[in-house]
Every structure is written in C-alpha cells, then in structure tokens.
Scaffold this active site. Structure first.
Site, PDB file in Angstrom:
ATOM      1  N   ALA A   1      -3.861   9.939  -7.529  1.00 48.42           N
ATOM      2  CA  ALA A   1      -3.968  10.090  -6.283  1.00 48.42           C
ATOM      3  C   ALA A   1      -3.150  11.375  -5.886  1.00 48.42           C
ATOM      4  O   ALA A   1      -3.563  11.833  -5.203  1.00 48.42           O
ATOM      5  CB  ALA A   1      -2.744   9.069  -5.508  1.00 48.42           C
TER       6      ALA A   1
ATOM      7  N   VAL B   1      -3.061   2.035  -6.285  1.00 49.58           N
ATOM      8  CA  VAL B   1      -3.167   3.536  -6.788  1.00 49.58           C
ATOM      9  C   VAL B   1      -2.846   4.034  -7.511  1.00 49.58           C
ATOM     10  O   VAL B   1      -1.824   4.045  -7.498  1.00 49.58           O
ATOM     11  CB  VAL B   1      -4.208   4.292  -4.925  1.00 49.58           C
ATOM     12  CG1 VAL B   1      -4.514   5.384  -5.195  1.00 49.58           C
ATOM     13  CG2 VAL B   1      -4.527   3.400  -4.147  1.00 49.58           C
ATOM     14  N   CYS B   2      -3.690   4.246  -8.268  1.00 46.94           N
ATOM     15  CA  CYS B   2      -2.886   5.048  -9.897  1.00 46.94           C
ATOM     16  C   CYS B   2      -1.520   6.658  -8.676  1.00 46.94           C
ATOM     17  O   CYS B   2      -2.613   6.990  -8.754  1.00 46.94           O
ATOM     18  CB  CYS B   2      -3.713   5.879 -11.034  1.00 46.94           C
ATOM     19  SG  CYS B   2      -3.147   6.525 -11.688  1.00 46.94           S
ATOM     20  N   ILE B   3      -0.550   6.438  -8.695  1.00 45.37           N
ATOM     21  CA  ILE B   3      -0.072   7.351  -8.286  1.00 45.37           C
ATOM     22  C   ILE B   3      -0.584   8.693  -8.397  1.00 45.37           C
ATOM     23  O   ILE B   3      -0.663   9.760  -8.066  1.00 45.37           O
ATOM     24  CB  ILE B   3       1.763   6.814  -7.762  1.00 45.37           C
ATOM     25  CG1 ILE B   3       2.409   8.020  -7.701  1.00 45.37           C
ATOM     26  CG2 ILE B   3       2.121   6.527  -9.602  1.00 45.37           C
ATOM     27  CD1 ILE B   3       3.484   7.381  -7.405  1.00 45.37           C
TER      28      ILE B   3
END
Lengths: 102, 132, 132
Positions: free
Chosen positions: C82, C77-79
């Site tokens: 997110a 999940v792209c930080i």
C-alpha cells in the site's frame, strides 16, 4: 483435487497452455475474465486439447464474463459448462484448493 | 531436500503446508518481488512454506542479475536471503527450464530441480496454494 | 466454510476487483463466511478513498466498503504494498511526512503475516490475479 482459474486469453498469453500442462487427472478448470476466450478454442492450441479428455479434466466458463464478450455456445470444439458466480463458489468448495493462473 | 518432495508421510502431507507458486519473471512486474516478500515473512514468522518456481518464475533464479541502472532491487540477492530466514524448500520445475533453454548450472544453487511428477505430487499434497 | 479472498488487481485497470467482489457476494449469499479479504500487489488501490468514477459507473471501493460494513468483514490491505502505491492511513501518512491518508474506512493496513494466517485458518483461499 485442484480447481484452476485462468483469466487470460490463450491467444495472448501462455496461462491456459501452462495450466493444461500442469493440471492432473480429476482437476477442474474455470475460465474467467479474458480467460473465457479459451472457450472459443481456435486451432492455436489444438495440441493441448486431447490432454483434456485424456486427463478427465472438467472445464467451466464463467457465464457473465462469457456473455459480456458476445460469445455463445457452439463456438468451441471443447466440451464446457457455463456457470454463474454461485456455481463458481461451489466449484471452489468441491475442490481441495485453488491454483490461479494469471 | 528431494526426500521431502517425495516423502508421503511427513513433508508433503502436512495439513497446513503452504505452497507458494511463483510463475512470474522478476522486474517486469512486482509480483515476483511480492511473492518473495511473502516467503520472507513466512520464514520470519516460522510458518512452514515451500516455493515452486515454474513457467517464467524460473527466471527469478537466473544467475548474474545486475540492476545497476534500472530502478529495482536485485532479485537474486533477495532470493539468497531466503535460506537465512529458514525458507529452504525452493523447488524449480525442470520442464520450464528446458522450454527456456536454461541449464541448472545457470541458476543460483539455492533451488532444487524437480521433474513433472514431483511437481504434480507437490501440488496434490499441499494444503493451500498462494498463486503468484 | 471459511473463505479467504486475495485480490491482486486494481479497480478500473482490469476486471479483477469486480470478479473478486462478485465472488465474495456469492460466498456470503450461500451462507458461508469470509475469514478475510486480503488486498495485495495492485489490489491495494481498492482501498483508496480517492478513486473517483463517473456517477453511472460502479464504484468498486464503495462496493467493497458496503460489503465489509454490512457483513462485518475483515479487509486487510498489505501495508508494504500500500505505502509503495500511495495508499496510507492517517497514521502512516503522518509518519512519512505525507499531507494526508486516503485509506477508506473499513479497510485496515497490516503485514503479510495476515495472509499467512489466513492461509492456515481458512477452509479455502482463492487468489484473483491482475487482469493485465
């Protein structure tokens, strides 16, 4: 060879027309989600249709999305094939890469 | 840069060449911003990447963006950071510009205008496409 | 063959996550590998443990989680995407003074470099864009 995915209705969004404008000879297109309304091919984008046969572009429609919307074969002047999720995977493999229009 | 687009032997046949296709206008959604963040990351990591601005994506390059009131960062300013990160292959589709009545002089000068044959060549010769 | 699947749509808001999940299941059923699932843009909501639906509706985050768990998939999940959308693990939540993390087990937060790595190392990359 590119597989193009289109997930928007052509009656609301330019995606399909933009895709048809950019697709090259031998490419394939799969209509998914609201993109499947493209398979009804109303007169709205009539002028894009000749391009498809000229360019030898194969057109596929994701069956679960098509059937969910109550659509059926015979509503389109376009020649397209209904495919399931497994065939969708094969189409991705048959292409070199995927370009998603959304 | 034009040479890179049309040169079959080096720039467009690289087996790992990534093409970032930017089709969305800035501000309305965060897609444009997140596509440029991907390009900035590629630059920072030394990953070879080419950007193609096409359809409404060409609005990202439009000059004189002013975001004093809306809750957004200036997209034009973000784009201008790309060359500083070593991302220099920014290409813009001529047909999309003419459809929108945009002249090349309305754009930031970091991108190069290419015609539809060059767009086809670019798409045909990249290894993988990131669609934004 | 190694596939990377990029998911840009939130569950429930549109069909993206369902389409992508069905595609992932079909990839696995055919004996291919998934190099990485990458959740970006609104796709990060797929990793929220707070998504709650009526019992007779399909819980997409749990459906992803089962797939990830059963086939040991890497789900990134792209930080940056997110955190902006209120999806965080406990470490990031603490770092930014938030009451708790909500990242579902099986998913991990990481940078956009993971998307670029996947583009370079997968045989095929497919993006599922948002429905709306």
């Amino acid at each position: 060879m590119i597989l193009h995915t289109v997930n928007k209705s052509p009656y609301a969004n330019q995606c399909l027309v933009d895709c048809l404008t950019t697709a090259a000879t031998g490419d394939t297109i799969i209509l998914i989600e609201d993109g499947v309304y493209g398979a009804t091919a109303g007169p709205l984008f009539d002028k894009s249709l000749p391009q498809l046969s000229e360019l030898d572009i194969k057109l596929y429609v994701l069956r679960p999305d098509f059937e969910a919307r109550g659509l059926h074969l015979g509503q389109s002047v376009l020649h397209f094939s209904l495919v399931d999720d497994h065939r969708f995977v094969e189409l991705v493999l048959e292409a070199d890469k995927v370009l998603s229009w959304y | 840069m034009n040479d890179n687009v049309t040169d079959n032997t080096s720039a467009t046949d690289g087996s790992k060449r990534i093409l970032l296709v930017c089709r969305h206008a800035p501000y309305g959604t965060s897609l444009a911003r997140e596509s440029i963040e991907t390009a900035l990351a590629a630059g920072a990591l030394g990953v070879d990447i080419t950007l193609l601005f096409i359809n409404d994506g060409v609005w990202q390059l439009y000059n004189h963006q002013q975001v004093s009131v809306i809750a957004a960062k200036n997209h034009g300013a973000m784009l201008s950071a790309l060359p500083l990160y070593g991302v220099e292959r920014l290409l813009v589709d001529e047909k999309s510009l003419s459809e929108r009545g945009i002249k090349a002089s309305n754009l930031t000068d970091i991108a190069e205008v290419i015609d539809k044959d060059q767009v086809k060549h670019l798409l045909a010769n990249c290894k993988v496409i990131l669609s934004f | 063959m190694k596939f990377t699947i990029v998911i840009l749509g939130a569950p429930y808001s549109g069909e993206t996550a369902d389409t992508a999940c069905r595609f992932a299941e079909a990839v696995i059923a055919q004996g291919h590998n998934i190099y990485r699932l990458f959740f970006y843009h609104d796709g990060v909501h797929n990793a929220s443990s707070l998504v709650t639906l009526p019992q007779d509706e399909i819980q997409l985050p749990q459906r992803w989680q089962q797939l990830i768990d059963q086939y040991h998939l890497e789900a990134v999940v792209c930080i940056a995407s997110a955190l902006r959308r209120g999806v965080a693990n406990d470490i990031e939540a603490r770092r930014f003074g938030k009451p708790c993390g909500n990242l579902l087990e099986g998913f991990e937060l990481a940078g956009i470099g993971e998307l670029l790595d996947a583009a370079a190392h997968s045989d095929r990359l497919i993006t599922f864009g948002p429905s709306s």
